[in-house]
Design a protein around this motif. Structure first.
Motif, PDB file in Angstrom:
ATOM      1  N   LEU A  34       0.814  -1.211   0.000  1.00  0.00           N
ATOM      2  CA  LEU A  34       0.000   0.000   0.000  1.00  0.00           C
ATOM      3  C   LEU A  34       0.849   1.263   0.000  1.00  0.00           C
ATOM      4  N   SER A  35       1.960   1.240   0.716  1.00  0.00           N
ATOM      5  CA  SER A  35       2.850   2.406   0.716  1.00  0.00           C
ATOM      6  C   SER A  35       3.347   2.699  -0.694  1.00  0.00           C
ATOM      7  N   ALA A  36       3.644   1.651  -1.449  1.00  0.00           N
ATOM      8  CA  ALA A  36       4.113   1.826  -2.823  1.00  0.00           C
ATOM      9  C   ALA A  36       3.027   2.390  -3.729  1.00  0.00           C
ATOM     10  N   LEU A  37       1.767   2.265  -3.315  1.00  0.00           N
ATOM     11  CA  LEU A  37       0.641   2.781  -4.093  1.00  0.00           C
ATOM     12  C   LEU A  37       0.199   4.167  -3.635  1.00  0.00           C
ATOM     13  N   GLY A  38       0.969   4.781  -2.743  1.00  0.00           N
ATOM     14  CA  GLY A  38       0.677   6.140  -2.320  1.00  0.00           C
ATOM     15  C   GLY A  38      -0.229   6.255  -1.109  1.00  0.00           C
ATOM     16  N   GLY A 100      -3.798 -23.024   1.553  1.00  0.00           N
ATOM     17  CA  GLY A 100      -3.075 -22.548   2.723  1.00  0.00           C
ATOM     18  C   GLY A 100      -4.033 -21.909   3.698  1.00  0.00           C
ATOM     19  N   ARG A 101      -3.639 -21.876   4.972  1.00  0.00           N
ATOM     20  CA  ARG A 101      -4.515 -21.269   5.976  1.00  0.00           C
ATOM     21  C   ARG A 101      -4.654 -19.778   5.690  1.00  0.00           C
ATOM     22  N   GLY A 102      -5.895 -19.335   5.530  1.00  0.00           N
ATOM     23  CA  GLY A 102      -6.192 -17.950   5.200  1.00  0.00           C
ATOM     24  C   GLY A 102      -6.481 -17.716   3.731  1.00  0.00           C
ATOM     25  N   ALA A 103      -6.311 -18.750   2.886  1.00  0.00           N
ATOM     26  CA  ALA A 103      -6.567 -18.582   1.454  1.00  0.00           C
ATOM     27  C   ALA A 103      -8.010 -18.173   1.202  1.00  0.00           C
ATOM     28  N   ASN A 104      -8.912 -18.727   1.990  1.00  0.00           N
ATOM     29  CA  ASN A 104     -10.328 -18.429   1.827  1.00  0.00           C
ATOM     30  C   ASN A 104     -10.795 -17.331   2.769  1.00  0.00           C
ATOM     31  N   ASP A 105     -10.304 -17.357   3.991  1.00  0.00           N
ATOM     32  CA  ASP A 105     -10.786 -16.446   5.039  1.00  0.00           C
ATOM     33  C   ASP A 105      -9.607 -15.782   5.733  1.00  0.00           C
ATOM     34  N   MET A 106      -9.172 -14.548   5.310  1.00  0.00           N
ATOM     35  CA  MET A 106      -9.584 -13.894   4.086  1.00  0.00           C
ATOM     36  C   MET A 106      -8.426 -13.158   3.430  1.00  0.00           C
ATOM     37  N   LYS A 107      -7.257 -13.818   3.435  1.00  0.00           N
ATOM     38  CA  LYS A 107      -6.073 -13.153   2.890  1.00  0.00           C
ATOM     39  C   LYS A 107      -6.176 -12.933   1.380  1.00  0.00           C
ATOM     40  N   SER A 108      -6.844 -13.846   0.673  1.00  0.00           N
ATOM     41  CA  SER A 108      -7.003 -13.651  -0.768  1.00  0.00           C
ATOM     42  C   SER A 108      -7.872 -12.435  -1.071  1.00  0.00           C
ATOM     43  N   ALA A 109      -8.863 -12.181  -0.232  1.00  0.00           N
ATOM     44  CA  ALA A 109      -9.709 -11.009  -0.437  1.00  0.00           C
ATOM     45  C   ALA A 109      -8.927  -9.725  -0.214  1.00  0.00           C
ATOM     46  N   ILE A 110      -8.093  -9.702   0.829  1.00  0.00           N
ATOM     47  CA  ILE A 110      -7.282  -8.508   1.061  1.00  0.00           C
ATOM     48  C   ILE A 110      -6.318  -8.295  -0.098  1.00  0.00           C
ATOM     49  N   ALA A 111      -5.733  -9.368  -0.604  1.00  0.00           N
ATOM     50  CA  ALA A 111      -4.864  -9.244  -1.778  1.00  0.00           C
ATOM     51  C   ALA A 111      -5.643  -8.716  -2.976  1.00  0.00           C
ATOM     52  N   SER A 112      -6.886  -9.143  -3.134  1.00  0.00           N
ATOM     53  CA  SER A 112      -7.713  -8.664  -4.239  1.00  0.00           C
ATOM     54  C   SER A 112      -8.052  -7.187  -4.083  1.00  0.00           C
ATOM     55  N   MET A 113      -8.268  -6.745  -2.858  1.00  0.00           N
ATOM     56  CA  MET A 113      -8.523  -5.327  -2.605  1.00  0.00           C
ATOM     57  C   MET A 113      -7.322  -4.476  -3.015  1.00  0.00           C
ATOM     58  N   VAL A 114      -6.133  -4.928  -2.599  1.00  0.00           N
ATOM     59  CA  VAL A 114      -4.916  -4.179  -2.923  1.00  0.00           C
ATOM     60  C   VAL A 114      -4.717  -4.141  -4.436  1.00  0.00           C
ATOM     61  N   ALA A 115      -4.915  -5.289  -5.094  1.00  0.00           N
ATOM     62  CA  ALA A 115      -4.780  -5.331  -6.546  1.00  0.00           C
ATOM     63  C   ALA A 115      -5.784  -4.405  -7.219  1.00  0.00           C
ATOM     64  N   ALA A 116      -6.991  -4.318  -6.660  1.00  0.00           N
ATOM     65  CA  ALA A 116      -8.033  -3.470  -7.248  1.00  0.00           C
ATOM     66  C   ALA A 116      -7.644  -2.002  -7.215  1.00  0.00           C
ATOM     67  N   VAL A 117      -7.160  -1.525  -6.070  1.00  0.00           N
ATOM     68  CA  VAL A 117      -6.831  -0.093  -5.969  1.00  0.00           C
ATOM     69  C   VAL A 117      -5.550   0.235  -6.727  1.00  0.00           C
ATOM     70  N   ALA A 118      -4.721  -0.776  -6.964  1.00  0.00           N
ATOM     71  CA  ALA A 118      -3.494  -0.543  -7.728  1.00  0.00           C
ATOM     72  C   ALA A 118      -3.805  -0.274  -9.195  1.00  0.00           C
TER      73      ALA A 118
END
Length: 376
Positions: A34-38, A100-118
């Motif tokens: 996120l820091s790299a995205l401003g 992996g633990r968290g793949a579903n709940d919910m690290k993949s969603a957080i990764a998708s959020m970051v990718a979306a705003v990027a």
């Protein structure tokens, strides 16, 4: 604009163990992205065992006047448990699924959020991430403390999307527009321990507790509403301090949980259970912990944004549901309208927890459509 593969980022997050309450390295991964995205990233750690210490993150990116859209979620996960086919904290892809633990709940969603705003050009308004390290636990030092942080600074999002895995059979088939409340209670009835052959010298509390349980088990709370199922009381434990067959116990205990709709309030349910228990035995004690109240987000702009983006990306017309467990929406609804939407939830908290690689990427595209309409 930047290109971030949400699967790659999710892999990094899963590979950092973060059993609740979480802090440290797993937040570093999101902070760096996120820091790299401003984004201006604020991190703070609160509390002590057993409910802490817990780390929280608020990341904000502003582009002038306009609406404030917030993403919310958690980086903590439940313990892995025994029986995985591989290392639960070493993410791997097999047959098109990220495991992996968290793949579903919910690290993949957080990764998708970051990718979306990027991937969008933010022309107006504010984007924020409200990320906690304690959603899977009691949240004592989690999202409620994020709300405190925002209130102290006069920061208030206009709408919040939580990335909990809400979909059932297919990505986009279900959006959670509210959640039931939850209250845990622990009942205890005191007695006097003694030998079973001399009952007149003892006071057995088991009979009184059994009558309390029978009364509560027959309790009808309500018939539900158009959007909520009926409130439901379930006993989850029974016990006495002695396991000897010839000893009358000095105490009998039970624990229960009530999942309740917006016809009920947690404090009122505690009072009702206490009254029933003490009417049967005045010595009965009820201890309670309210996890959260029921909430419902009324139809409006957030509904339309989420449903519209899902339809555009997947063709699904999502069901609007209040089923399932609680989420941190029970706290965040104090700030603004809240909706939960994320991946299909079939493997959450299970052994070999996983998420479809293409679902993760499609989720990022849905999130991108949403934020682009708000601040693009």
């Amino acid at each position: 604009m930047s290109i971030i593969d949400p699967v790659d980022l999710a892999t990094k997050l899963i590979s950092v163990p973060s059993v609740t309450p979480a802090r440290g390295a797993v937040f570093d991964v999101v902070d760096e992205a996120l820091s790299a995205l401003g984004f201006t990233v604020h991190r703070f750690t609160l509390g002590a065992a057993p409910d802490g210490p817990t780390e929280n993150m608020v990341a904000i990116r502003e582009a002038g006047p306009g609406p404030h859209f917030g993403f919310a979620g958690h980086l903590d996960v439940v313990p892995a448990g025994e029986g995985w086919s591989g290392d639960p904290f070493s993410a791997r892809i097999e047959d098109g699924r990220l495991i992996g633990r968290g793949a579903n709940d919910m690290k993949s969603a957080i990764a998708s959020m970051v990718a979306a705003v990027a991937s969008i050009e933010q022309r107006r308004g504010t984007l924020s991430f409200l990320i906690t390290g304690d959603e899977e636990g009691y949240a004592t030092y989690g999202t409620p403390r994020i709300i405190d942080w925002l209130n102290e600074r006069g920061i208030r999002p206009d709408m919040i999307l939580i990335g909990e895995p809400t979909s059932e059979l297919r990505l986009g088939d279900t959006v959670k527009i509210g959640r039931r409340g939850s209250v845990n209670m622990w009942l205890s009835v005191p007695g006097t321990q003694g030998h079973v052959a001399y009952p007149h010298k003892a006071d057995n509390p088991v009979g009184a507790l059994a009558r309390i349980i029978a009364e509560l088990d027959a309790l009808h709370l309500d018939d539900g509403t158009d959007v909520f199922p009926p409130s439901n009381l379930e006993f989850t434990g029974l016990g006495t301090p002695t396991h000897a067959s010839n000893v009358i116990p000095g105490e009998a205990t039970a624990q229960l949980n009530i999942r309740f709709n917006n016809l009920q309030r947690g404090s009122e349910l505690v009072e009702r259970v206490t009254a029933i228990a003490q009417a049967i035995d005045s010595r009965a004690n009820v201890r309670a912990r309210i996890s959260g109240e029921a909430f419902l987000t009324p139809p409006g702009e957030l509904y339309d944004l989420v449903v519209g983006a899902i339809r555009e990306e997947t063709g699904e017309a999502p069901a609007l549901s209040t089923s399932g467990g609680t989420s941190d929406g029970r706290f965040l609804v104090q700030l603004c309208p809240v909706v939960d939407f994320g991946l299909p939830n079939a493997t959450m908290h299970k052994l070999d927890e996983s998420a479809g690689v293409e679902d993760i990427r499609a989720l990022a595209r849905i999130y991108r459509r949403i934020v682009d309409k708000v601040v693009g």
